[in-house]
Design an enzyme around this catalytic site. Structure first.
Site, mmCIF file in Angstrom:
data_model
loop_
_atom_site.group_PDB
_atom_site.id
_atom_site.type_symbol
_atom_site.label_atom_id
_atom_site.label_comp_id
_atom_site.label_asym_id
_atom_site.label_seq_id
_atom_site.Cartn_x
_atom_site.Cartn_y
_atom_site.Cartn_z
ATOM 1 N N ARG A 1 0.979 -1.240 -0.014
ATOM 2 C CA ARG A 1 0.054 -0.061 0.092
ATOM 3 C C ARG A 1 0.797 1.225 -0.077
ATOM 4 N NH1 ARG A 1 -5.259 -0.202 2.222
ATOM 5 N NH2 ARG A 1 -5.341 -2.381 1.584
ATOM 6 N N HIS B 1 -10.016 0.344 0.980
ATOM 7 C CA HIS B 1 -10.891 1.625 1.492
ATOM 8 C C HIS B 1 -10.297 2.834 1.448
ATOM 9 C CE1 HIS B 1 -9.065 -0.325 4.715
ATOM 10 N NE2 HIS B 1 -9.173 0.753 5.386
ATOM 11 N N ASP C 1 -12.959 -1.981 -2.791
ATOM 12 C CA ASP C 1 -12.903 -3.118 -3.608
ATOM 13 C C ASP C 1 -13.769 -4.118 -3.226
ATOM 14 O OD1 ASP C 1 -11.480 -3.559 -1.079
ATOM 15 O OD2 ASP C 1 -10.244 -4.829 -1.937
ATOM 16 N N ARG D 1 -15.485 -5.181 2.173
ATOM 17 C CA ARG D 1 -15.992 -4.543 3.444
ATOM 18 C C ARG D 1 -17.530 -4.319 3.417
ATOM 19 N NH1 ARG D 1 -12.470 -0.913 7.043
ATOM 20 N NH2 ARG D 1 -10.264 -1.996 6.907
ATOM 21 N N GLU E 1 -14.860 -9.700 11.664
ATOM 22 C CA GLU E 1 -14.159 -8.711 12.251
ATOM 23 C C GLU E 1 -14.972 -7.263 12.415
ATOM 24 O OE1 GLU E 1 -10.188 -7.953 11.204
ATOM 25 O OE2 GLU E 1 -10.404 -8.221 8.873
ATOM 26 N N MET E 2 -14.655 -6.572 13.177
ATOM 27 C CA MET E 2 -15.184 -5.119 13.615
ATOM 28 C C MET E 2 -15.262 -4.474 12.197
ATOM 29 S SD MET E 2 -16.769 -3.748 16.005
ATOM 30 C CE MET E 2 -17.261 -2.177 16.225
#
Length: 450
Positions: free
Chosen positions: A13, A102, A238, A241, A319-320
């Site tokens: 990234r 994101h 993408d 999420r 997950e959160m």
């Protein structure tokens, strides 16, 4: 050469033209191609998101990988879950997804896969080391384009979802790559769909492409209430999420989405294990037990959880952050498009509003994820010292990922972020004043070591 700091814990990234350019992707292609060739493997499925730099970067990656003797199947611009699906469907050795997920528009990156497993942590560092040594495999790979796999993916999902009735859904695609897929699938399933910001646009002109943050979902929230729709679904850049808005315009947190899915899963799979990360509410862990399941608390991070699911033979995890993984009726990777359809399937089984789905749970007070700046070279040490102090004082500490300190009436979490120079904290308790007491106690210990 390439900047080592772009090789993060789970993926690559960086900021375009500052940390990442065509030369970087050419080297990443050569590095990953060599990594595969060293294992006796050679086929790579390649996809990319809607960022303006993505097509150039995909070409540069291809060039590098082909020169190592790897074969490339170029899918073009697709969501990350379509890339994962393609690895499975086309029986490819590996995959590369050019995306910054994101992150804001100035970023890009790359997610690498060995089969359906993420190449992360030490394995990702091996790719960097190959690049740094310049010790590349050589050969002449073949490039083929596959523009059909997206339709195969859509058919696969439509055939696996059964709605009891049409559901009224608004989809906010966040101008990422997932919106057109999700709206197409929901319409094929018979839903009434309004689409918002579903045109892929690498500038993300309407809001930041992260549906887990309330301010990014304000337009969707208003649209759901104004149109009297049953729910809104948001996707990240993408589409790995998910964010959900109930009929009252309220954002469901990642652990609440997971909780609703968990109840449905346990109805059909009594007694099964469910994995959730350390940031999730105690309501979720208690609820899994209440509904006959066995909750397992594990480290944050989509790559960590996918690997642990495989090791444990578990079919359902989340997950959160809105990454949710279903190997029950599906393929086990984080796919927000598929998870959206499973959520809509649950909504279709009742006429009760989404806001009532968890209404029987105790009211808890919690903070969002809080960030304290701390240099990368210091953050793990600070967390370790705080963890050790609580353990010495006899508190109930789970140290699977930082320290989650459990009290009779709440809990607090401290962990070092794997991707940014911050310490992450979160707090939850039965009352707001108790939540603040726990917060103050933990922060006082953090501040001693900062």
């Amino acid at each position: 050469m390439i900047k080592p700091e772009i090789f993060r814990q789970y993926d690559i990234r960086g900021i375009v033209n500052e940390e990442l350019n065509e030369e970087s992707y050419y080297l990443i292609g050569k590095g990953f191609g060599t990594y595969l060739r060293n294992k006796g493997l050679k086929s790579i499925v390649l996809g990319g998101d809607a960022r303006h730099s993505t097509p150039l970067f995909m070409n540069a990656f291809s060039k590098g990988a082909l020169e190592t003797g790897c074969d490339i199947i170029d899918l073009g611009i697709v969501p990350t879950p379509v890339l994962y699906f393609s690895i499975w469907k086309l029986q490819s050795d590996g995959g590369a997804m050019v995306t910054a997920s994101h992150n804001p528009s100035q970023y890009n990156g790359c997610k690498l896969n060995l089969g359906l497993s993420s190449v992360y942590a030490d394995e990702l560092q091996k790719v960097l080391q190959i690049i740094q040594k310049g010790d590349f495999a050589t050969g002449n790979g073949k490039l083929v384009k596959n523009n059909e796999i997206g339709n195969v993916y859509i058919d696969y999902i439509v055939n696996g979802i059964k709605l009891q009735r049409p559901v009224k859904v608004i989809v906010d695609g966040g101008n990422g790559v997932g919106g057109p897929y999700l709206t197409t699938i929901l319409r094929l399933l018979g839903c009434e769909v309004i689409d918002m910001f579903c045109e892929p646009d690498g500038d993300f002109p309407n809001h930041h492409p992260d549906p887990t943050i309330a301010k990014n979902m304000e337009a969707l929230s208003k649209a759901v209430v104004d149109n009297k729709y049953e729910l809104g679904i948001g996707l990240d850049g993408d589409a790995d999420r998910i964010g959900v808005i109930d009929e009252q315009g309220k954002l469901l947190l990642g652990d609440q989405i997971l909780n609703i899915l968990a109840r449905d899963y346990l109805k059909h799979n009594p007694g099964k294990k469910i994995i959730a990360d350390v940031k999730c509410s105690m309501n979720l862990f208690n609820d899994i037990k209440k509904y006959g399941g066995e909750p397992i608390m594990y480290k944050t991070g989509h790559a960590n959880i996918k690997m642990f699911m495989k090791e444990m033979g578990v079919e359902f995890a989340g997950e959160m952050s809105g990454h949710i993984f279903l190997a029950d009726r599906y393929l086990g990777f984080d796919d927000a498009i598929y998870v959206s359809c499973r959520f809509v399937e649950i909504v279709s089984q009742t006429h009760n509003p989404v806001s009532t789905f968890l209404a029987d749970q105790p009211k808890l007070y919690n903070t969002p994820e809080l960030h304290t700046n701390c240099p990368d070279e210091k953050k793990f040490e600070v967390v370790a010292k705080v963890c050790e102090e609580f353990q010495k004082e006899g508190y109930d500490v789970n140290d699977i990922d930082g320290a989650r300190i459990t009290f009779p009436d709440g809990w607090g979490l401290i962990r070092a972020s794997n991707t940014t120079p911050v310490i992450v904290t979160r707090y939850e308790a039965l009352t707001e004043s108790r939540m603040n007491e726990i917060k103050n106690l933990i922060e006082s210990k953090i501040n001693k070591y900062l």
